[in-house]
Scaffold this motif. Structure first.
Motif, short mmCIF file in Angstrom:
data_model
loop_
_atom_site.label_atom_id
_atom_site.label_comp_id
_atom_site.label_asym_id
_atom_site.label_seq_id
_atom_site.Cartn_x
_atom_site.Cartn_y
_atom_site.Cartn_z
N PHE A 45 -16.08 -29.52 29.59
CA PHE A 45 -16.90 -29.39 28.38
C PHE A 45 -16.11 -28.85 27.19
N LEU A 78 -23.38 -33.04 23.47
CA LEU A 78 -22.79 -31.72 23.71
C LEU A 78 -23.76 -30.60 23.35
N TYR A 82 -25.31 -27.90 25.88
CA TYR A 82 -25.08 -26.48 25.61
C TYR A 82 -26.39 -25.70 25.65
N LEU A 91 -19.62 -28.39 33.34
CA LEU A 91 -19.95 -29.75 32.94
C LEU A 91 -18.68 -30.52 32.63
N LEU A 96 -21.80 -35.79 30.77
CA LEU A 96 -22.27 -35.79 29.38
C LEU A 96 -22.37 -37.17 28.77
#
Length: 231
Positions: A45, A78, A82, A91, A96
């Motif tokens: 991530f 994203l 989050y 992640l 994603l």
């Protein structure tokens, strides 16, 4: 002095030589961003976020080991991750990304790319080669700039045709403007035949959608209309 277009009326708009807009002179490869910055499905991530931020683009493509596009991650993906995910759970890009992804090839026309963006309500398109490998990224801003340049190129070519010696155009009377493939030409020619010949030449310009003719002429050299056989 009389107004001149192909059917003899004062002004008209008629299609280019072919009914649909032709590919035009600007291809996707001419306006896309190179190289195609991407991440892999196993990218974490923070790295995805850093790449997306550094690229200044709305998406970052996710590519497989062979370079083919497996998906894309958008800034909104994203942010949603989050806000919703447990920080203890790592992640990766594969978690994603949106897939499958709409792509465009390098040799596609900008007109075709615009149609893809509109059809799928997108702002960015990954650009791929014939094998599906990522080569660049195309944004709506790239396309707007390319379409502007294509209009300018069409107008420049029409102007060059009109100012070619022998066309019968009075240079100081000429005005050419192109917007979204619609070319408007106004000015004065020596004869009606000169005006008609010029319109036919301009109608063959690549990328032209339609021609709006506002030419006038000094001499009508078309001659009288032929009599019908029964008269």
């Amino acid at each position: 002095m009389k107004h001149s277009i192909l059917d003899g009326t004062a002004a008209d708009t008629f299609p280019a030589a072919e009914p649909a807009r032709r590919p035009g002179r600007v291809a996707v490869r001419d306006c896309m961003t190179r190289p195609g910055i991407a991440v892999t499905p196993d990218t974490d991530f923070p790295t995805v976020a850093a790449v997306l931020s550094a690229s200044r683009r709305g998406i970052v493509p996710v590519v497989s080991a062979d370079g083919t596009v497996a998906g894309v991650v958008a800034a909104s993906d994203l942010l949603a991750a989050y806000a919703e995910q447990d920080p203890q759970h790592e992640l990766l890009a594969r978690d994603l990304m949106a897939a499958p992804v709409v792509t465009v090839t390098e040799d596609a026309s900008v007109t075709g790319a615009v149609a893809l963006l509109v059809e799928h309500a997108l702002h960015h398109l990954p650009v791929v080669d014939t094998d599906g490998r990522l080569t660049g990224l195309l944004s709506s801003h790239d396309l707007l700039d390319a379409l502007r340049r294509e209009d300018e190129a069409i107008g420049s070519e029409a102007l060059a045709l009109a100012l070619t010696p022998g066309t019968g155009v009075v240079p100081g009377s000429l005005h050419v403007r192109c917007e979204r493939g619609l070319l408007s030409v106004s000015g004065r020619t020596r004869t009606r035949g000169d005006a008609a010949a010029l319109c036919l030449q301009i109608a063959r310009i690549d990328g032209l959608v339609a021609l709006s003719d506002h030419l006038v002429w000094d001499l009508d050299d078309a001659g009288p209309a032929p009599r019908a056989e029964w008269e």
